[in-house]
Design an enzyme around this catalytic site. Structure first.
Site, PDB file in Angstrom:
ATOM      1  N   HIS A 174      -8.724  -2.371  -1.541  1.00 27.55           N
ATOM      2  CA  HIS A 174      -7.992  -2.533  -2.865  1.00 27.55           C
ATOM      3  C   HIS A 174      -8.715  -3.899  -3.347  1.00 27.55           C
ATOM      4  CE1 HIS A 174      -4.196  -0.563  -0.979  1.00 27.55           C
ATOM      5  NE2 HIS A 174      -4.899   0.055  -1.649  1.00 27.55           N
ATOM      6  N   GLU A 342      -2.219  -8.011   6.841  1.00 27.28           N
ATOM      7  CA  GLU A 342      -2.079  -8.212   5.561  1.00 27.28           C
ATOM      8  C   GLU A 342      -2.013 -10.012   5.389  1.00 27.28           C
ATOM      9  OE1 GLU A 342      -1.029  -4.505   3.676  1.00 27.28           O
ATOM     10  OE2 GLU A 342      -1.168  -6.523   3.028  1.00 27.28           O
TER      11      GLU A 342
HETATM   12  C1  GEM Z   1      -0.663  -1.360   2.047  1.00 23.26           C
HETATM   13  S1  GEM Z   1      -0.337  -0.521   3.443  1.00 23.26           S
HETATM   14  C2  GEM Z   1       1.135   0.132   3.317  1.00 23.26           C
HETATM   15  C3  GEM Z   1       1.807   0.236   4.698  1.00 23.26           C
HETATM   16  N1  GEM Z   1       3.396   0.217   4.168  1.00 23.26           N
HETATM   17  C4  GEM Z   1       3.978   0.537   5.396  1.00 23.26           C
HETATM   18  N2  GEM Z   1       5.334   0.495   5.360  1.00 23.26           N
HETATM   19  N3  GEM Z   1       3.506   0.432   6.716  1.00 23.26           N
HETATM   20  C5  GEM Z   1      -0.994  -0.259   0.810  1.00 23.26           C
HETATM   21  O1  GEM Z   1      -1.783   0.484   0.882  1.00 23.26           O
HETATM   22  O2  GEM Z   1      -0.062   0.075   0.044  1.00 23.26           O
HETATM   23  C6  GEM Z   1      -1.778  -2.293   2.275  1.00 23.26           C
HETATM   24  C7  GEM Z   1      -2.040  -2.988   1.049  1.00 23.26           C
HETATM   25  O3  GEM Z   1      -2.423  -2.544   0.045  1.00 23.26           O
HETATM   26  O4  GEM Z   1      -2.046  -4.164   1.244  1.00 23.26           O
HETATM   27 ZN    ZN Z   2      -4.497  -3.624  -0.004  1.00 27.59          ZN
END
Ligand code: GEM
Ligand code: ZN
Length: 382
Positions: A174, A342
């Site tokens: 991202h 994250e």
């Molecule tokens: C997230 S990863 C999403 C993971 N969700 C759960 N509930 N495990 C994405 O791609 O939306 C990573 C990010 O963008 O930070």
């Molecule tokens: Zn991300």
């Protein structure tokens, strides 16, 4: 006495720039919008330069379309970052009124940069790859190509010897999540330091590093998508050369070399903490993987105050994982420990920093802490 302020000009025609000028007629209150990703409705990342500022005078900026952004609830408790030199970034007074995001600066200079988070410049990426590739024991293993033809370097630290564990870390799928490549710089700096922990780790494992998975999106000032408007972290079941060559490249290299651990570095708009998300919803999830996830998290907690396990995403229900995500797809395909890491756009509230909030420097320190964690965990991976 009325002070006549010079006009303020707004610019974003540079690497990772993103802003739309609405009205700069009043230099004290500049109205702006965030530009959506190309071919996608996503937006939240902003990055622009303001010139013609009057030192000592408070200039207010408002992002008038903030309430329509991808994660509008995330503006609560968020503070924008500013810099006079694009090196040192600091948080500025910010408030969200449910419609627009407002921030202000009483500048000490006539120009300043503002952004959603401390940008990781492409020039710095190029220097990082040059520096890493020149390190003893590190090689530029392969180079992928983005939609628009930008390099996607895959580095390997270690000799690729038989029997070694293959530890993969990718970042910035991202593109607006710039903390991810700061994290990778911290990993590479630690490799360069070549201390005893790094030497012990690289004696039994090789590190496969992709510091930026989405160079086109980063250059364009996107939040979430590549040049085709695709969210790369939703492309791991149907990657293809036309729309998502970035993911296809990573998957092909993983198939070629194998994976014993996978870490996907991201930023999170809303949660003011550093955390991980695992593969608990995968069909192939096992007690072994669950134990490795727990051991990674408890070990990283023991190594740094900038990590915690209380806050994070809701766990997926068994068998209900979204397999289009990198973490889940790689964990399933390689039956390995696989985590999304994250970092916050806000701050890590367990150890806040009032001046910088979460920052590039703290992302780098986390990269170093992950190296210590991998060194403690590597023997248990298989
Ligand atoms: C997230 S990863 C999403 C993971 N969700 C759960 N509930 N495990 C994405 O791609 O939306 C990573 C990010 O963008 O930070
Ligand atoms: Zn991300």
């Amino acid at each position: 006495m009325t002070v006549t302020l010079s006009p303020v000009s707004i610019d974003c025609a540079f690497d990772a720039g993103n802003i739309l000028l609405v009205d700069a007629g009043n230099p004290s209150r500049i109205h702006l919008n965030i530009r959506p990703d190309t071919h996608s409705g996503h937006f939240q990342w902003f990055h622009f330069k303001a010139s013609g500022l009057t030192p000592g005078h408070t200039h207010a900026f408002s992002l008038d379309n903030a309430s329509q952004s991808s994660y509008s609830a995330a503006w609560e408790g968020y503070q924008a970052v500013a810099s006079y030199d694009q090196q040192n970034w600091f948080r500025v007074p910010t408030r969200y009124d449910g419609k627009a995001l407002h921030f202000s600066l009483e500048p000490r200079e006539t120009q300043a940069w503002f952004a959603y988070f401390e940008p990781y410049p492409r020039a710095r990426h190029n220097q990082l790859i040059e520096r890493a590739s020149a390190l003893p024991g590190v090689e530029l293993l392969a180079t992928g190509r983005s939609v628009e033809g930008r390099d996607i370097p895959l580095l390997r630290a270690g000799d690729g010897g038989a029997g070694k564990r293959k530890l993969w870390i990718i970042a910035q799928q991202h593109p607006g999540e710039h903390m991810a490549e700061w994290f990778m710089e911290g990993v590479i700096d630690r490799i360069q330091g070549n201390d005893a922990t790094v030497q012990a780790l690289l004696a039994v494992a090789d590190l496969y590093l992709i510091p930026n998975m989405n160079p086109d999106g980063a250059a364009a000032g996107h939040l979430r998508t590549n040049a085709r408007g695709k969210d790369l972290n939703r492309a791991w079941q149907d990657a293809n050369i036309e729309h998502t060559p970035e993911v296809l490249f990573a998957q092909q290299q993983m198939k070629l070399y194998g994976v014993d651990l996978f870490l996907d570095a991201h930023g999170d708009e809303e949660i003011p903490h550093v955390f991980t998300a695992g593969c608990e919803g995968n069909p192939g999830y096992t007690d072994r993987i669950a134990a490795l996830e727990e051991r990674f998290r408890s070990t990283l907690c023991s190594v740094t105050r900038d990590f915690q396990t209380t806050h994070g995403y809701p766990r997926s229900k068994p068998g209900q994982a979204n397999m289009t995500l990198a973490c889940n797809a790689v964990g399933q395909a390689h039956d390995c420990l696989s985590l999304t890491l994250e970092m916050p756009f806000k701050d890590h509230d367990d150890a806040p920093d009032a001046v910088t909030g979460w920052s590039g420097e703290r992302s780098k320190a986390l990269g170093s802490a992950v190296i210590d964690t991998l060194a403690k965990l590597v023997a248990a991976l298989r």
